[in-house]
Design an enzyme around this catalytic site. Structure first.
Site, short mmCIF file in Angstrom:
data_model
loop_
_atom_site.label_atom_id
_atom_site.label_comp_id
_atom_site.label_asym_id
_atom_site.label_seq_id
_atom_site.Cartn_x
_atom_site.Cartn_y
_atom_site.Cartn_z
N ASP A 153 24.84 -46.92 7.07
CA ASP A 153 25.06 -47.35 5.69
C ASP A 153 26.44 -48.01 5.64
O ASP A 153 27.47 -47.34 5.80
CB ASP A 153 25.00 -46.12 4.77
CG ASP A 153 25.11 -46.48 3.30
OD1 ASP A 153 25.59 -47.58 2.98
OD2 ASP A 153 24.76 -45.63 2.46
N HIS A 154 26.46 -49.31 5.37
CA HIS A 154 27.72 -50.05 5.43
C HIS A 154 28.65 -49.72 4.27
O HIS A 154 29.82 -50.14 4.26
CB HIS A 154 27.44 -51.56 5.46
CG HIS A 154 28.41 -52.31 6.32
ND1 HIS A 154 29.60 -51.80 6.75
CD2 HIS A 154 28.35 -53.58 6.82
CE1 HIS A 154 30.25 -52.69 7.48
NE2 HIS A 154 29.51 -53.78 7.54
N ARG A 155 28.18 -48.99 3.28
CA ARG A 155 29.08 -48.50 2.23
C ARG A 155 29.98 -47.40 2.78
O ARG A 155 31.11 -47.21 2.32
CB ARG A 155 28.28 -47.96 1.05
CG ARG A 155 27.42 -48.96 0.32
CD ARG A 155 26.55 -48.28 -0.72
NE ARG A 155 25.66 -47.29 -0.12
CZ ARG A 155 24.81 -46.53 -0.81
NH1 ARG A 155 24.76 -46.63 -2.13
NH2 ARG A 155 24.03 -45.66 -0.18
#
Length: 488
Positions: A458-460
């Site tokens: 998850d790039h968040r």
């Protein structure tokens, strides 16, 4: 949670319990008892499937089975009565089993009783409290003299579904059109889930003959209309007693070139979760190809180690341990995104999920506190997880609370993939097939055991640097397994 009601000093009813974390319904897969069977406290009477897993339900008292309220294949709301028990057999004549229109439940419907909006003339129900009769009587429709054949069919089917003899038609039945479920040419009566099922199967509800109370079309009616070849026109469909199994798939009536399978249970939950994950978390996937020859040698040695006797040793065990060590070195990857509070929740424990393919679909049970387990303990936990999943006995609790996941697509001969995150988790590692390939080793091309790893994150929560470090650490450990000791 045990759910029951007392109908008298003699008869007790057992309701569908919430078998895991707020689930609202479950499908009855199999009955293990029949009316007249003696049961004891704690005896398993049926197996049900929720959106997460198959679960066996024990009865919480002794007695004789008086009535099964729903057939196999029916989806039942939590709080609905599913079985009645005579706890004092022989103390007098038992009353006849409750008719399907009794206030405690809706008419028996295959895979749909109780969900959606309440039909007209009935009061919406809070789970577990039954349904009160409406004080307003339904006004007879004009021209309410339904076709006698349709009324007889509806009565016969309803009686068969409840295990009773078909009653004689002595009074005018609710208006049921001879050619379908639309009263007086109006909109057919059906609950929203039934309407959706008809739409999915390509069935016009106006052509469906209803068998439910007050002319309501049930799921079984839709399935029957989808496969008319199974029933001769003008006759009641063959329905076994109350424990008959509902059809799992409907073959297109136009031809035998298509089969339509209703999406429900675990498979429905998987679809919803994957869509939610794919369009909520911004996925990034990175890849690395690694020489795992030394890891394969370690696996062979561990199989002969007396400390590992009685547990299953395979490459997945070493890969799992390598990922746990990589998380220990990069703890920020083990986190979750709290959208409501706009917070990143760092986890100081690892519940390691293992994606498992089962006949009911893909499930992801997890090993609780995997970070604290020794290699033999991790091997034992992996073996138990796989066996339980294969037998279809994974509990909902075993699939809750995961933090990171491993999916081994290599067992299918696949080199790698771009896995979708399990909802609520930050990363998932896909392991490809381990194959003998030409590889440059110590300056020479030699045959080596090689695999490709793919890490989606998850790039968040995880930026490219952190994701790369985790994947590189896993690869380094598999290339040189002694790092399990020096890095742990």
């Amino acid at each position: 949670m045990t759910t029951m009601t007392e109908t008298s000093a003699r008869f007790r009813e057992f309701k569908m319990p919430d078998v895991g974390e707020g689930l609202t319904e479950a499908e009855i897969l199999k009955w293990f008892v029949q009316p007249g069977d003696t049961v004891t406290d704690g005896q398993v009477v049926c197996e049900v499937e929720t959106a997460k897993a198959a679960v066996e339900l024990p009865i919480p008292f002794d007695g004789v089975v008086h009535e099964l309220r729903f057939p196999e294949g029916t989806t039942v709301d939590v709080g609905q009565v599913i079985i009645a028990i005579d706890v004092a057999p022989g103390s007098g004549d038992a009353p006849a089993p409750a008719p399907a229109a009794a206030p405690v439940q809706e008419p028996v419907e295959a895979a749909g009783s109780g969900d959606g909006d309440a039909p007209k003339g009935r009061t919406p129900v809070l789970v577990g409290y039954g349904v009160a009769e409406s004080s307003t009587k339904r006004r007879p429709r004009k021209g309410a003299s339904a076709a006698p054949e349709a009324a007889a069919v509806a009565a016969a089917v309803q009686a068969e579904l409840n295990g009773h003899a078909a009653p004689a038609v002595a009074a005018p039945a609710p208006a049921v059109p001879a050619q379908g479920g639309a009263p007086d040419g109006g909109r057919p009566l059906a609950k929203p889930p039934v309407r959706k099922l008809a739409k999915d199967l390509g069935i016009d509800l106006a052509t469906v003959v209803p068998t439910g109370k007050d002319g309501i079309i049930t799921r079984e009616d839709v399935h029957a209309a989808a496969a008319p070849a199974a029933t001769a026109p003008g006759t009641a469909p063959a329905v076994s007693p109350a424990v008959a199994e509902a059809p799992a798939a409907a073959v297109s009536s136009a031809s035998a070139r298509e089969t339509r399978i209703p999406v429900k249970g675990v498979r429905k939950a998987i679809a919803q979760a994957m869509v939610g994950s794919a369009f909520t978390a911004p996925h990034v996937t990175e890849f690395v190809t690694v020489d795992v020859t030394r890891t394969m040698k370690l696996v062979a040695e561990l199989k002969e180690d007396k400390d590992m006797a009685g547990v299953r040793v395979n490459p997945l065990l070493i890969i799992a341990k390598a990922l746990l060590v990589a998380i220990k070195r990069n703890p920020e990857v083990n986190a979750a995104w709290d959208e409501a509070n706009q917070e990143i929740v760092q986890k100081h424990y690892v519940n390691l999920g293992i994606a498992a393919a089962t006949p009911r679909g893909l499930i992801v049970p997890n090993i609780k506190d995997a970070h604290d387990k020794t290699l033999p303990q991790l091997a034992a936990a992996l073996g138990e997880l796989v066996t339980t999943a294969r037998d279809g006995k994974t509990s909902p609790a075993a699939m809750a609370g995961g933090t990171v996941t491993i999916t081994n697509v290599g067992v299918f001969g696949v080199d790698t993939g771009t896995p979708i995150l399990n909802p609520g988790e930050s990363a998932i590692l896909a392991v490809g097939a381990i194959k003998l390939q030409p590889w440059v080793h110590k300056g020479k091309v030699k045959p080596r055991q090689v695999t490709t790893l793919a890490l989606s994150f998850d790039h968040r929560l995880v930026d490219g640097e952190l994701g790369s470090k985790v994947l590189a650490d896993v690869a380094a450990i598999l290339e040189q397994p002694k790092r399990l000791i020096t890095w742990a």
